[in-house]
Structure formats: structure tokens, C-alpha cells
Design an enzyme around this catalytic site. Structure first.
Site, PDB file in Angstrom:
ATOM      1  N   HIS A   1       0.813  -1.226   0.000  1.00 21.16           N
ATOM      2  CA  HIS A   1       0.000   0.000   0.000  1.00 21.16           C
ATOM      3  C   HIS A   1       0.843   1.272   0.000  1.00 21.16           C
ATOM      4  CE1 HIS A   1      -4.001  -1.825   0.505  1.00 21.16           C
ATOM      5  NE2 HIS A   1      -3.295  -2.825   0.985  1.00 21.16           N
TER       6      HIS A   1
ATOM      7  N   ASP B   1       3.474   9.271  -1.347  1.00 20.77           N
ATOM      8  CA  ASP B   1       2.298   8.544  -0.891  1.00 20.77           C
ATOM      9  C   ASP B   1       2.077   7.384  -1.841  1.00 20.77           C
ATOM     10  OD1 ASP B   1       0.100   8.170   0.767  1.00 20.77           O
ATOM     11  OD2 ASP B   1      -0.561  10.251   0.613  1.00 20.77           O
TER      12      ASP B   1
HETATM   13  C1  GDG Z   1      -2.088   4.059   3.170  1.00 18.80           C
HETATM   14  C2  GDG Z   1      -1.087   4.676   2.175  1.00 18.80           C
HETATM   15  C3  GDG Z   1      -2.825   4.480   0.386  1.00 18.80           C
HETATM   16  C4  GDG Z   1      -8.406  10.753   7.490  1.00 18.80           C
HETATM   17  N1  GDG Z   1      -8.843  11.571   8.452  1.00 18.80           N
HETATM   18  C5  GDG Z   1     -10.026  11.069   8.863  1.00 18.80           C
HETATM   19  C6  GDG Z   1     -10.300   9.925   8.124  1.00 18.80           C
HETATM   20  N2  GDG Z   1      -9.292   9.756   7.282  1.00 18.80           N
HETATM   21  C7  GDG Z   1      -9.283   8.692   6.262  1.00 18.80           C
HETATM   22  C8  GDG Z   1      -9.389   9.304   4.890  1.00 18.80           C
HETATM   23  C9  GDG Z   1      -8.861   8.164   4.016  1.00 18.80           C
HETATM   24  C10 GDG Z   1      -7.854   7.509   4.951  1.00 18.80           C
HETATM   25  O1  GDG Z   1      -8.098   7.966   6.278  1.00 18.80           O
HETATM   26  C11 GDG Z   1      -6.439   7.914   4.614  1.00 18.80           C
HETATM   27  O2  GDG Z   1      -6.073   7.244   3.454  1.00 18.80           O
HETATM   28  P1  GDG Z   1      -4.835   7.709   2.591  1.00 18.80           P
HETATM   29  O3  GDG Z   1      -4.831   6.888   1.368  1.00 18.80           O
HETATM   30  O4  GDG Z   1      -4.968   9.162   2.290  1.00 18.80           O
HETATM   31  O5  GDG Z   1      -3.537   7.517   3.487  1.00 18.80           O
HETATM   32  P2  GDG Z   1      -2.909   6.395   4.522  1.00 18.80           P
HETATM   33  O6  GDG Z   1      -3.676   6.293   5.782  1.00 18.80           O
HETATM   34  O7  GDG Z   1      -1.496   6.808   4.681  1.00 18.80           O
HETATM   35  O8  GDG Z   1      -3.019   4.997   3.738  1.00 18.80           O
HETATM   36  C12 GDG Z   1      -1.832   5.419   1.082  1.00 18.80           C
HETATM   37  C13 GDG Z   1      -3.689   3.746   1.393  1.00 18.80           C
HETATM   38  O9  GDG Z   1      -2.902   3.115   2.414  1.00 18.80           O
HETATM   39  C14 GDG Z   1      -4.535   2.667   0.707  1.00 18.80           C
HETATM   40  O10 GDG Z   1      -3.752   1.782  -0.024  1.00 18.80           O
HETATM   41  O11 GDG Z   1      -3.672   5.253  -0.448  1.00 18.80           O
HETATM   42  O12 GDG Z   1      -0.922   5.918   0.127  1.00 18.80           O
HETATM   43  O13 GDG Z   1      -0.175   5.543   2.846  1.00 18.80           O
HETATM   44  O14 GDG Z   1      -9.870   7.240   3.705  1.00 18.80           O
HETATM   45  O15 GDG Z   1     -10.726   9.642   4.643  1.00 18.80           O
HETATM   46  N3  GDG Z   1     -11.414   9.183   8.268  1.00 18.80           N
HETATM   47  C15 GDG Z   1     -12.311   9.601   9.203  1.00 18.80           C
HETATM   48  N4  GDG Z   1     -12.110  10.720   9.958  1.00 18.80           N
HETATM   49  C16 GDG Z   1     -10.979  11.486   9.826  1.00 18.80           C
HETATM   50  O16 GDG Z   1     -10.834  12.500  10.486  1.00 18.80           O
HETATM   51  N5  GDG Z   1     -13.445   8.903   9.378  1.00 18.80           N
END
Ligand code: GDG
Length: 470
Positions: A153, A361
Site C-alpha cells: 500500500h 504517498d
Molecule cells: C495508506 C497509504 C494508500 C483521514 N482523516 C479522517 C479519516 N481519514 C481517512 C481518509 C482516508 C484515509 O483515512 C487515509 O487514506 P490515505 O490513502 O490518504 O492515506 P494512509 O492512511 O497513509 O493509507 C496510502 C492507502 O494506504 C490505501 O492503499 O492510499 O498511500 O499511505 O480514507 O478519509 N477518516 C475519518 N475521519 C478522519 O478524520 N473517518
């Protein structure tokens, strides 16, 4: 259809707060049948390998507790203080400790011992992410001849960066015991191939099958998506509408710019604040017309580098607000807490600019959620880092180099003054991609590719194996 065994560090226990990925993996498990295995998140005084089985919304989960030393060395240590920074190109933050590497290996052996009896001969086994690189090899050594896939990921780092990891070669050798390895992008896949070619003498054919050290593994670029239809529907719920109104009212006619990120140094928050400050300084006429709302729920708070980023950002937000605020205006609203997904959807929709500027990312799902939540008749503009995996698919965003405060400032200017027709045109293309290449598309592509691998290929691997020793 084969049963699916999903193995990841943590197992989603359901409930409203779960993200799109957890929803998708649960859906796959419901469709295929099978088990989701991982760490319970709990500590035990002595590791027993006792499994807790639960059935939640039609999905069977199996979890195991870990000892304090495992949590310290495997999870906080090797996973979050060694691999996470290194794989996000931050060797300055990566800590190389043999005890971490040893604990990581031990925890993976424990996972393999525990999950092994749950695996039946025709099951597809799907291992998730950097916490579990050696698990495939450990399972092979325990006689598992099933098809085993691995999905990463996070980014795969360039060869010369990875070479700084003392266990790099063993780690990659261990990966050759998988049948299929998935990356979000071609770029991460190519970096993996570079290492396999240059350090292991591997050969990659035109089907992206890597042959090295007598083993064959298929590689695919398979970008993860979100459940776009569900997310768009979330932005129409009562709770999302209420949030939309609340946030809009609080902006009193100003253009809202939003950032939503786990508080992590890979997300480029410091650089984002500096880019925004540059905009405030360079465009005095517009500056009081905007507000930056940054939502950053804390994560991994026990790791030093996460405590440091938290205090750096608090200092920076305070300084920028101190220097620029007026009686009726504060330029940055910095919120250190998480919100339910419906509320996030409302916040995204109320924001005319989505500012997503990670330094690195693997993918970045926030960029996709921001697009999915927009009003089709009056959509906001996505500003996206070139160094997020999502940039490969989302070329109609304003793509920027997040290290450059000037590029962030210019992009903000461009986004704020973008005519509605152009916003709609860009958004439609982005939304098409987000809907077509959604999370179910990702899931099907990966599981189809894994199922298509002849079972005999994995069975050829010697059950005695060779120890990777990561
Ligand atoms: C890893 C990889 C890859 C954030 N704040 C809140 C909240 N979030 C949720 C977002 C989103 C998730 O968390 C974050 O996903 P990301 O993809 O942006 O980043 P990582 O956590 O680092 O994820 C990344 C992912 O895995 C999947 O393969 O895309 O590159 O680093 O869904 O919405 N959710 C809630 N409240 C918040 O305040 N409910």
C-alpha cells in the site's frame, strides 16, 4: 470461486468509522467466503497463538494478541520506524536496529504459525502491506503451496535508497515466494524491478513476470480506489449536509481550502503550510478571501518522529496565524482530531479547493474522496502532489511539486480563480476515473490475477525453503 484468506496487520472490526478499503476487503470476503486474519491490537504477557474468531456482518475475523516486545520491535520498531520512513524516501528518519529486524521476523513467524492451520488447500491467500513482507516465505516453509499474493500500500523506494537497509536483499528474496505482487503504480513496480535486476540478477519479461534465484513472481500495477458511489451518496446524507452548512457558515463567504491527512511526515503538512503562507504573502488582495481548514488526526503517537511533527505543525500554524490574522479572520484552522466519514464528506463538498500535497504517498485516497464528494454543477478544484501514486490516474488535477512553496502558491491562485466550465470539465474526467477504477475494480483485478496463476507454480517451491532471515 476459491475462498480468500486476507492477512493484514490490523483487521477491521466493522462499524461506521471503517474506511473504504476495509469495506472492500469485507465485501470480497463475503463474496468469496474466507477469513480475515491479523493482530488484535492487544498485548498479552506471553504469546500463545490463541486465535479469537468472530463473525461480523458475514465476515469471519481471526485475531491474535502479541507480546509487548513484539509490538515494540515489530510494529513500532521495524514497521513504523524503519520501513515506513525508508519506503517514503526518508532515510534521515529511518532507524536501523537489529533488534527491530529480529522482532519483525519473529512476529511474522508467529503470524505464520498461527494462521497456517486456518488455510485450506484451495484458498487464495492475500497478504497486505509492509508489516508482513516475510509472511509468504514463512508460509511456504510451513508447507503452504497455495497461491499467495502480496499487495503493497506504500511506495517502493528507489534501489539506492533501499540498499541502505541492512536486510534489503533478504527482504526482497523473501518476496520471491509470493505468486503475485501488486503495487499502486508503474513507478513503484519499476523501482522494485530495478532492485531485483541489479541486486539479485533477476530478469523481467514483457508480462511483468520476474524470474530470479530460481523463482518466478508476477508483478502488477493495480491502483487502489474508493467506493466512489457510496462516498458520493455519503455527501448527500443529513449529517453531511449539516456539516456542509456549518462549515460554510463559519467561512463567512470566504473560499475554503481543505486538507485531510493522518498526522504523518509523509503527508507534506509543513510544506503545505509554508506554501499557503507564501500565497498569503504574495497575494495580499486575495488573502483575506481564503481559509485553510486542515484536519489532521494524530497517528502513531508513541513514535518520536510523530511527536515532533505534531509540535512543528502546531508551532508553524501558530506563527502563520500570529503573523497574518485579523480581528475577524484566522488564516489556518488546524484541527487535531478525526471526524466520522459523513462529516468529512460534508467538509470536502463545502471546500472549493482540495489541497493534497504528500511528499510521497503510495496512492492517497483523500484525493479520490474529495473528487467523489463534489457537487457536479459547481465542483471544487483538486491540487495534487506529483509524488502521490494517485497522480498517475488523476492528471486533470492541478499537479504540483509539494517541496516548492511557489508552486503551491501558484496552484492556489489558479484554483481559486478557475472558471466554472473548466472546473466542471476537469472534475468530470477525474470523477470518471474515480468511479470506473473504484475499490471493487481494484479488488477484482488483483484477485483475478492471483486466481489466474497456475496452482502448480506455487507448489513447485520446496517446502524446506531457504531462510530469508529478515
Ligand atoms: C495508506 C497509504 C494508500 C483521514 N482523516 C479522517 C479519516 N481519514 C481517512 C481518509 C482516508 C484515509 O483515512 C487515509 O487514506 P490515505 O490513502 O490518504 O492515506 P494512509 O492512511 O497513509 O493509507 C496510502 C492507502 O494506504 C490505501 O492503499 O492510499 O498511500 O499511505 O480514507 O478519509 N477518516 C475519518 N475521519 C478522519 O478524520 N473517518
Amino acid at each position: 470461486m476459491s475462498r480468500l484468506i486476507v492477512i493484514s496487520n490490523r483487521v477491521s472490526t466493522g462499524g461506521g468509522a471503517q474506511g473504504g478499503l476495509a469495506v472492500a476487503l469485507s465485501a470480497a470476503l463475503r463474496e468469496h467466503g474466507g477469513i480475515w486474519f491479523g493482530w488484535s491490537g492487544n498485548e498479552t504477557s506471553e504469546f500463545t497463538g490463541q486465535i479469537s474468531l468472530e463473525r461480523i456482518d458475514g465476515v469471519t475475523t481471526a485475531t491474535v494478541d502479541l507480546e509487548e516486545q513484539d509490538i515494540e520491535e515489530y510494529y513500532n520498531g521495524y514497521a513504523n520506524r524503519t520501513l515506513w520512513p525508508l519506503f517514503h524516501y526518508r532515510i534521515d528518519l529511518a532507524e536501523y536496529e537489529r533488534s527491530f529486524a529480529g522482532g519483525y521476523q519473529r512476529a511474522n513467524e508467529r503470524f505464520a504459525d498461527t494462521v497456517r492451520p486456518l488455510i485450506e488447500p484451495d484458498d487464495l491467500v492475500w497478504v497486505q502491506d509492509y508489516h508482513m513482507f516475510p509472511l509468504g516465505r514463512e508460509l511456504r516453509e510451513r508447507g503452504i503451496a497455495n497461491r499467495i499474493g502480496f499487495f503493497l500500500h506504500i511506495p517502493w523506494p528507489p534501489r539506492r535508497l533501499l540498499a541502505t537497509l541492512p536486510e534489503a536483499r533478504a527482504l526482497v528474496e523473501g518476496l520471491l515466494d509470493y505468486d503475485l505482487i501488486g503495487f499502486h503504480t508503474e513507478e513503484w513496480l519499476q523501482s522494485f524491478c530495478d532492485f531485483a535486476r541489479d541486486e539479485l540478477g533477476g530478469v523481467v519479461d514483457e508480462e511483468n513476470v520476474l524470474s530470479a534465484l530460481g523463482r518466478r513472481v508476477r508483478l502488477i500495477a493495480c491502483p487502489v480506489g474508493i467506493d466512489a458511489t457510496e462516498f458520493a451518496a455519503l455527501s448527500q446524507t443529513d449529517k453531511a449536509r449539516q456539516t456542509f452548512e456549518r462549515v460554510q457558515e463559519s467561512a463567512v463567504g470566504r473560499t475554503l481550502i481543505v486538507g485531510v491527512d493522518r498526522l504523518d511526515y509523509s503527508k507534506g503538512l509543513e510544506e503545505r503550510f509554508l506554501g499557503y503562507e507564501r500565497f498569503l504573502t504574495e497575494h495580499p488582495a486575495e488573502r483575506k478571501e481564503v481559509v485553510l481548514l486542515q484536519i489532521a488526526p494524530p497517528s502513531r503517537g508513541t513514535v518520536d518522529s510523530y511527536q515532533r511533527i505534531r509540535s512543528t505543525l502546531e508551532g508553524l500554524a501558530g506563527r502563520i496565524n500570529g503573523a497574518h490574522a485579523a480581528l475577524d479572520w484566522v488564516p489556518i484552522r488546524y484541527v487535531n482530531q478525526g471526524y466520522p466519514r459523513e462529516m468529512l464528506a460534508g467538509v470536502y463538498r463545502a471546500s472549493k479547493v482540495g489541497l493534497v500535497t504528500p511528499l510521497r504517498d503510495g496512492m492517497n485516497l483523500v484525493a479520490k474522496e474529495y473528487v467523489a464528494a463534489q457537487d457536479p454543477d459547481d465542483p471544487g478544484v483538486l491540487i495534487l502532489s506529483r509524488f502521490a501514486g494517485a497522480a498517475e490516474q488523476m492528471q486533470e488535477a492541478i499537479l504540483i511539486n509539494p517541496h516548492s512553496a511557489e508552486e503551491i502558491s501558484d496552484a492556489l491562485r489558479q484554483a481559486i480563480s478557475m472558471p466554472r466550465e473548466e472546473r466542471i470539465e476537469r472534475w468530470r474526467k477525474l470523477m470518471n476515473t474515480v468511479v470506473e477504477q473504484d475499490v471493487m475494480w481494484w479488488l477484482k483485478r488483483f484477485t483475478d490475477a492471483l486466481e489466474a496463476i497456475p496452482a502448480s507454480q506455487s507448489a513447485l517451491i520446496d517446502a524446506e525453503g531457504q531462510s530469508g532471515g529478515v
